[in-house]
Each structure stands twice: as structure tokens, then as C-alpha cells.
Design an enzyme around this catalytic site. Structure first.
Site, short mmCIF file in Angstrom:
data_model
loop_
_atom_site.label_atom_id
_atom_site.label_comp_id
_atom_site.label_asym_id
_atom_site.label_seq_id
_atom_site.Cartn_x
_atom_site.Cartn_y
_atom_site.Cartn_z
N ASP A 53 0.86 -1.06 0.05
CA ASP A 53 0.14 -0.04 0.02
C ASP A 53 0.88 1.41 -0.14
OD1 ASP A 53 -2.50 -1.42 0.04
OD2 ASP A 53 -2.27 -1.44 2.48
N TYR A 111 7.26 -9.97 7.05
CA TYR A 111 6.88 -8.49 7.37
C TYR A 111 7.50 -8.20 8.51
CZ TYR A 111 3.58 -8.09 3.34
OH TYR A 111 3.01 -8.10 1.94
#
Length: 245
Positions: A53, A111
Site C-alpha cells: 500500500d 513483514y
């Protein structure tokens, strides 16, 4: 026809995310495709391992593209890094089998999310962490991590509406490490739904600060209702570290 795999690092601060947008040149994919097209003098489209994003960073995003260009790999890397903006770097280029697909062949991802946990914000970490000044209970957060680890339907911890595709994912590792005022959360799993890490992070912080009870995790797994989980943290603390194949 050659199939080239790229390992890419980028600071997502000033971009609208990974995915190319027709009405903007502020995407990672778009920037790389433009330089590859100039280099090969043919239109190039790259396939990423997944979208990140707006504002999200990457240390190990993977992409691949096909080309008939004969340019050798070291020259390809040199050309890309010469003409790309300084906040996008191609770390590696490899020739891979024709059937390799950066998205479909991915078996898992890692992540990181960083929290700056102090009353005073950091001028230097502001684009790479989320400032959260509340006192955190690490014992509670570690217990929450244990509850989230394993195979579950994570739709209640995502921004997805109802979908025909499976929303069951497996988190293999969820750990917390404190480095001074910086708290480093690591997520390793077979895949992550849209905004899932950022919503899990908001939930973990709200549990750690006492805003939400620990049992909220079991309740959201059962109800599958997004609004019962914690807040969605902003993108600047999120990094895609590695993609596993």
C-alpha cells in the site's frame, strides 16, 4: 525469451503503493517499468509478488518480467539503479525458468512493523515507524502473539468484505523485540490479507495498552467482524522483508 527475477528495495514514503496506476506516475511498479522499457526499447510489464500500500516500504520485494533483450544482468542492474529514483533500488537480477511467476509461486512472506514507543516522537524514525506513547504490557502482547500464531480465518483482521476466495492463512511466527524506544514486530506466514498486518498491529497495541481485552482475538476469529478488532495502523511502519519460494 528470458525471464528475469528482480529483488527490489524501496522507501515507500512518497509513492502511492506498488501497483501501477493509469492516472499517476507515483507507483513503484510504474517507475521500474518505465526504466525497463527505456532500457530494452520494448514495452515491459513486471509482475510483483504482491501489492504494497501507499507508504509501505520493502527490503525484499520480488518481481519478474520477460524480455528478448540480450543485455547482461550486471549492466541491467547498473542501468536500473542509475535511472531509478534513489528511493528505489534493484538489489539483484537473476535469470529464472520461464514458468517462474513472482506472485503465484510465492510460498510465504516476512513483514516487519516498527513502533516508536516513547512520549517524545522521533524526527528520524517518523517515516519508518508509528509513534505510540502509551505504556505497553509485553507479557499480554506476547500472549496475544501466541493466540494469533497458527492457521485461522483472518477475515475479521482484514479490510476485505465477504469473498469467495479463502481467507484462511497460517502465521508461522509472530515475535516482538525491543530495541531501545523502537519495538520490532516480525510476522512470517504463508500469506497475508489486505491490511491484515496493520490491523493485527493495531489490535496488539490496544491489547498491550489495556484498551482491548486479550479475549478479543478469539472473539474476532469467531465473529469474523472487522469492527471488533483493533485500529488499522498507518503504513509507514510496515516493511516487506522477504518473499519465500
Amino acid at each position: 525469451m528470458r525471464n528475469i527475477k528482480l529483488t527490489i528495495e524501496y522507501d515507500g514514503t512518497r509513492y502511492l503503493g506498488w501497483q501501477r496506476l493509469g492516472d499517476s506516475d507515483k507507483t513503484i511498479q510504474g517507475k521500474i517499468e518505465n526504466i525497463l522499457t527505456q532500457m530494452t526499447r520494448t514495452k515491459i510489464e513486471i509482475i510483483g509478488s504482491g501489492r504494497t500500500d501507499a507508504g509501505t516500504h520493502a527490503r525484499g520485494q520480488i518481481a519478474n518480467f520477460k524480455t528478448e533483450s540480450k543485455i547482461v544482468l550486471p549492466e541491467m542492474i547498473e542501468f536500473l539503479n542509475r535511472y531509478l529514483p534513489q528511493d528505489i533500488v534493484v538489489k539483484k537480477a537473476e535469470e529464472v525458468p520461464e514458468r517462474f511467476h513472482a506472485r503465484y509461486n510465492a510460498k510465504g512472506k516476512q513483514y516487519s512493523y516498527f513502533i516508536w514507543n516513547d512520549v517524545i516522537p522521533s524526527a528520524f524514525e517518523r517515516n519508518y515507524s508509528f509513534h505510540y506513547s502509551e505504556t505497553l504490557n509485553f507479557e499480554l502482547m506476547n500472549e496475544a502473539c501466541r493466540k494469533l500464531t497458527g492457521t485461522h480465518d483472518f477475515i475479521g483482521f482484514s479490510s476485505l468484505k465477504k469473498t469467495k476466495k479463502s481467507t484462511t492463512r497460517t502465521i508461522d511466527k509472530l515475535s516482538i523485540r525491543k530495541e531501545g524506544n523502537l519495538i520490532h514486530f516480525t510476522f512470517v506466514g504463508d500469506g497475508f490479507l489486505h491490511k491484515m498486518v496493520r490491523i493485527l498491529m493495531g489490535t496488539l497495541l490496544e491489547i498491550g495498552s489495556g484498551t482491548l481485552p486479550l479475549d478479543v482475538i478469539d472473539e474476532v476469529f469467531e465473529s469474523k467482524i472487522r469492527s471488533e478488532a483493533g485500529m488499522t495502523l498507518p503504513a509507514q511502519g510496515l516493511f516487506l522483508d522477504e518473499v519465500y519460494y
